[in-house]
Scaffold this motif. Sequence first.
Motif, PDB file in Angstrom:
ATOM      1  N   ASP A  39       0.831  -1.199   0.000  1.00  0.00           N
ATOM      2  CA  ASP A  39       0.000   0.000   0.000  1.00  0.00           C
ATOM      3  C   ASP A  39       0.872   1.257   0.000  1.00  0.00           C
ATOM      4  O   ASP A  39       0.673   2.161  -0.818  1.00  0.00           O
ATOM      5  CB  ASP A  39      -0.906  -0.038   1.233  1.00  0.00           C
ATOM      6  CG  ASP A  39      -1.809   1.163   1.363  1.00  0.00           C
ATOM      7  OD1 ASP A  39      -2.437   1.553   0.364  1.00  0.00           O
ATOM      8  OD2 ASP A  39      -1.901   1.708   2.482  1.00  0.00           O
ATOM      9  N   ALA A  40       1.846   1.313   0.874  1.00  0.00           N
ATOM     10  CA  ALA A  40       2.706   2.495   0.989  1.00  0.00           C
ATOM     11  C   ALA A  40       3.499   2.735  -0.299  1.00  0.00           C
ATOM     12  O   ALA A  40       3.581   3.879  -0.771  1.00  0.00           O
ATOM     13  CB  ALA A  40       3.658   2.330   2.167  1.00  0.00           C
ATOM     14  N   HIS A  41       4.070   1.679  -0.862  1.00  0.00           N
ATOM     15  CA  HIS A  41       4.884   1.843  -2.067  1.00  0.00           C
ATOM     16  C   HIS A  41       4.031   2.187  -3.285  1.00  0.00           C
ATOM     17  O   HIS A  41       4.441   2.987  -4.132  1.00  0.00           O
ATOM     18  CB  HIS A  41       5.720   0.596  -2.327  1.00  0.00           C
ATOM     19  CG  HIS A  41       6.715   0.317  -1.245  1.00  0.00           C
ATOM     20  ND1 HIS A  41       7.589   1.260  -0.764  1.00  0.00           N
ATOM     21  CD2 HIS A  41       6.967  -0.810  -0.544  1.00  0.00           C
ATOM     22  CE1 HIS A  41       8.340   0.734   0.189  1.00  0.00           C
ATOM     23  NE2 HIS A  41       7.968  -0.522   0.348  1.00  0.00           N
ATOM     24  N   THR A  79      -8.148   4.861  -6.625  1.00  0.00           N
ATOM     25  CA  THR A  79      -9.448   4.412  -6.090  1.00  0.00           C
ATOM     26  C   THR A  79      -9.364   2.961  -5.643  1.00  0.00           C
ATOM     27  O   THR A  79      -9.838   2.607  -4.558  1.00  0.00           O
ATOM     28  CB  THR A  79     -10.551   4.577  -7.159  1.00  0.00           C
ATOM     29  OG1 THR A  79     -10.622   5.953  -7.519  1.00  0.00           O
ATOM     30  CG2 THR A  79     -11.889   4.101  -6.641  1.00  0.00           C
ATOM     31  N   ALA A  80      -8.733   2.128  -6.465  1.00  0.00           N
ATOM     32  CA  ALA A  80      -8.621   0.702  -6.142  1.00  0.00           C
ATOM     33  C   ALA A  80      -7.775   0.470  -4.898  1.00  0.00           C
ATOM     34  O   ALA A  80      -8.108  -0.386  -4.076  1.00  0.00           O
ATOM     35  CB  ALA A  80      -8.037  -0.062  -7.334  1.00  0.00           C
ATOM     36  N   ALA A  86      -8.697  -0.608   2.681  1.00  0.00           N
ATOM     37  CA  ALA A  86      -9.740  -0.659   3.708  1.00  0.00           C
ATOM     38  C   ALA A  86      -9.852  -2.057   4.309  1.00  0.00           C
ATOM     39  O   ALA A  86     -10.040  -2.196   5.510  1.00  0.00           O
ATOM     40  CB  ALA A  86     -11.076  -0.225   3.123  1.00  0.00           C
ATOM     41  N   ASP A  87      -9.705  -3.088   3.473  1.00  0.00           N
ATOM     42  CA  ASP A  87      -9.733  -4.460   3.974  1.00  0.00           C
ATOM     43  C   ASP A  87      -9.088  -5.394   2.948  1.00  0.00           C
ATOM     44  O   ASP A  87      -9.755  -5.857   2.024  1.00  0.00           O
ATOM     45  CB  ASP A  87     -11.162  -4.914   4.265  1.00  0.00           C
ATOM     46  CG  ASP A  87     -11.207  -6.265   4.977  1.00  0.00           C
ATOM     47  OD1 ASP A  87     -10.137  -6.864   5.209  1.00  0.00           O
ATOM     48  OD2 ASP A  87     -12.322  -6.714   5.299  1.00  0.00           O
ATOM     49  N   PRO A  88      -7.791  -5.646   3.108  1.00  0.00           N
ATOM     50  CA  PRO A  88      -7.083  -6.507   2.152  1.00  0.00           C
ATOM     51  C   PRO A  88      -7.590  -7.949   2.119  1.00  0.00           C
ATOM     52  O   PRO A  88      -7.241  -8.698   1.215  1.00  0.00           O
ATOM     53  CB  PRO A  88      -5.636  -6.478   2.628  1.00  0.00           C
ATOM     54  CG  PRO A  88      -5.519  -5.342   3.556  1.00  0.00           C
ATOM     55  CD  PRO A  88      -6.887  -5.091   4.108  1.00  0.00           C
ATOM     56  N   LEU A  97      -7.657  -4.025  -7.659  1.00  0.00           N
ATOM     57  CA  LEU A  97      -6.381  -3.317  -7.592  1.00  0.00           C
ATOM     58  C   LEU A  97      -5.391  -3.927  -8.575  1.00  0.00           C
ATOM     59  O   LEU A  97      -4.692  -3.202  -9.290  1.00  0.00           O
ATOM     60  CB  LEU A  97      -5.815  -3.346  -6.171  1.00  0.00           C
ATOM     61  CG  LEU A  97      -4.406  -2.771  -6.007  1.00  0.00           C
ATOM     62  CD1 LEU A  97      -4.360  -1.300  -6.434  1.00  0.00           C
ATOM     63  CD2 LEU A  97      -3.934  -2.926  -4.568  1.00  0.00           C
ATOM     64  N   ALA A  98      -5.329  -5.235  -8.622  1.00  0.00           N
ATOM     65  CA  ALA A  98      -4.417  -5.906  -9.555  1.00  0.00           C
ATOM     66  C   ALA A  98      -4.742  -5.525 -10.997  1.00  0.00           C
ATOM     67  O   ALA A  98      -3.832  -5.251 -11.792  1.00  0.00           O
ATOM     68  CB  ALA A  98      -4.481  -7.419  -9.368  1.00  0.00           C
TER      69      ALA A  98
END
Length: 179
Positions: A39-41, A79-80, A86-88, A97-98
């Motif tokens: 998430d951070a990267h 957005t993704a 929020a909940d992986p 997201l992918a």
Amino acid sequence: MFALVSLVVAALLVFWVIGVYNRLILARNHFKNAFSPVDAHLKQRYELIPNLVEVAKGYMKHERETLEAVIMARNLAVTAIGNASADPSKARAVQQLAAAEVALIAALAKMYALSQSYPDLRANPHMVQLSEELSNTESKIVFSRQAYNDSVMQYNISIEQMPGSVIAKLFFFRAGALL
């Protein structure tokens, strides 16, 4: 005597279920926690992209469509990542997201390919610096994504193997999605 043995067996069974349940919770929390560096990267990459596009705009005036595609893909990815962060453990959000990442990488690749036609752009110090930062961030993403995927794989194995699969079904554990 029979009542005592039955009570001991029932207690052992309860403790066994609790133990398996706790191991599944631990594995799920481990993979959810492994998402944090990803998430951070990714967010770091998303912050670099508008700057990169802004520098490229000055040189690639005739490639407006490509630059807009990069920004649109970046916005979809932002957005993704918000939904996945929020909940992986929600597989659908991670899968979205992918997919957004694939689209973003394709748009960036097209922009970089077109930028090869602009020697002044490639020589621009801001472009060079941003490209290096983006490259370093990409390396971090690869490593953190691998750690996340390893954690998801361990979790998924634990909910598929016996006896975890029985407890996982009983308590509605769902498989995690790879990124």
